[in-house]
Design a protein around this motif. Sequence first.
Motif, mmCIF file in Angstrom:
data_model
loop_
_atom_site.group_PDB
_atom_site.id
_atom_site.type_symbol
_atom_site.label_atom_id
_atom_site.label_comp_id
_atom_site.label_asym_id
_atom_site.label_seq_id
_atom_site.Cartn_x
_atom_site.Cartn_y
_atom_site.Cartn_z
ATOM 1 N N PHE A 3 109.948 100.555 19.191
ATOM 2 C CA PHE A 3 108.963 101.660 19.052
ATOM 3 C C PHE A 3 109.703 102.688 20.061
ATOM 4 C CE2 PHE A 3 106.015 98.759 17.911
ATOM 5 C CZ PHE A 3 105.401 99.217 16.868
ATOM 6 N N SER A 6 107.816 109.309 20.969
ATOM 7 C CA SER A 6 107.343 109.923 19.887
ATOM 8 C C SER A 6 107.652 111.351 20.046
ATOM 9 C CB SER A 6 105.974 109.725 19.798
ATOM 10 O OG SER A 6 104.954 109.930 20.928
ATOM 11 N N PRO A 58 102.532 98.576 20.446
ATOM 12 C CA PRO A 58 101.086 99.060 20.091
ATOM 13 C C PRO A 58 100.175 97.893 20.375
ATOM 14 C CG PRO A 58 102.126 98.357 18.153
ATOM 15 C CD PRO A 58 103.177 98.394 19.303
ATOM 16 N N CYS A 253 96.282 101.838 20.295
ATOM 17 C CA CYS A 253 97.363 102.852 20.992
ATOM 18 C C CYS A 253 98.856 102.537 20.632
ATOM 19 C CB CYS A 253 97.259 102.890 22.498
ATOM 20 S SG CYS A 253 95.276 103.410 23.267
ATOM 21 N N GLU A 254 99.604 103.493 20.535
ATOM 22 C CA GLU A 254 100.784 103.307 20.255
ATOM 23 C C GLU A 254 101.679 102.634 21.415
ATOM 24 O OE1 GLU A 254 102.750 106.826 18.927
ATOM 25 O OE2 GLU A 254 101.738 107.087 17.205
ATOM 26 N N SER A 255 101.121 102.675 22.633
ATOM 27 C CA SER A 255 101.953 102.028 23.904
ATOM 28 C C SER A 255 100.761 101.477 24.626
ATOM 29 C CB SER A 255 102.559 103.218 24.619
ATOM 30 O OG SER A 255 103.547 104.030 23.959
#
Length: 471
Positions: A3, A6, A58, A253-255
């Motif tokens: 990831f 973003s 995530p 959540c993405e992180s």
Amino acid sequence: MLFWHSQPEHYWPTPAEHYQNPPSSIYRETIQLPFLKQEDQTPIVPLCPAFQCVLCAPSSPGIKLHEETLTYLNQGQSYEIRLLSNWKGLGELAEGRRLLRSVVRVVFHDRRLQYSERQQLESWQLNHPGDRILDIDIPLSVGVTDPLVNPNTLNTIEFLWDPSKRTSVFIQVNCISTEFTQRKNGGEKGAPFRIQVDTYKGDAHGGFTEHLYSCSCQVKVFKPKGADRKQKTDREKVEKRSALEREKYQPACESTILTECIPWPDIEAPRSPPSTPSSFRMPTPERACASPVCASDSSTESSAEQSLSPSSSISETQQWLVRNRFSNYCRTFSNFTGADLLKLSRKDLTQICGVADGIRLAHSLSARSVRPRLTLYIATDTSEKKTTDDTSQTVYQELYLEEMTAAELTTKVADLFSVPANHIQQISRTGPHGIHILLSDMMVRHMPDESCFMATLQKMHNSDCFHCILR
């Protein structure tokens, strides 16, 4: 799956922008009560922490509210941990002491496994010789200086970083959760881990002992691509539930933000100030002298000490492993004598130690010597007389050259005459019509292998130096 950011590359979020309160946090909207004066109420502003670590992976959507987040990772994949700083004490430090030391470790989440952590890690090392539980991906890391990977601690890495600059460290977890469970039922039943980051600042003595901040998060590690499948399975399970039941689960959540925790209780030796990169290089063994002059009783004894005999005891076998840079496998061969180790085939050694170390160990056990690049036979003529045609009574000595340079040959010839190498000012070779050709590196490289020479020393005028002539 890796990831990345973003946001655009030039945009690096501050800790305040990263620190977003989840719906289940303690900071809730003020309740409008009729008996309270609204003008007296002050809005609660969340505090921006001095430090914050963000794992770019995530979180699971299958975790209920008020429970700790859980993040799934793939074995051996590089994951980014962003180190964010809003520390006010940075300006108080001197220019040369602005670096901080952070220690990243992978530990057990279950208390039952924490009590037997040492035994669990030793058992894992026996099953995976030469591997590490936690590694740092240096090419992908940003702002990380002086990384240190201690071979004695498989689950820990440490590095230095400047809190005023952008810093990201990429880590790889090489063990999976099911390796530490009694029943191998898959990743879902595996033991959860914790990724913890402890940060220290430097002291007046140059060490990093004063604790600043610690944070951690809960993770589970799967085989490659297993984390993606588990993430998809949890999301599908939550989506099948009713809208009322879905409200009981945390949004994914993405992180993953690491939550603050107490520092790790291990008592470690304080790290010394940053040193040169050469201090972290593996020491290279000294090259053994292979010239005939060095082939004396001392060289015979040293070669005998380096070889392993079938009569070697267990302790002698352990010493031989350490002396030949196989200390990582001392525990693996803790009950092996010299005869036991010599009985192992090359295939057995590669299966136990891996391909690289297994081949190296097989060569060390067979005492296979490396053939020199150039062999010369030289006889000394100390009487400075011309050589006769009858060379049957002349005794020659072998010289082995590895670097094939004029300086190396000069050193070996000086040993033959028992004079210091710096006393031989020049060395030449007789050419056509008896001319003397000054020896150069190019000439040494083009000498035929196993060439024969008669070496003569001539004292130079008004000097203690010599001129060596090879005929």
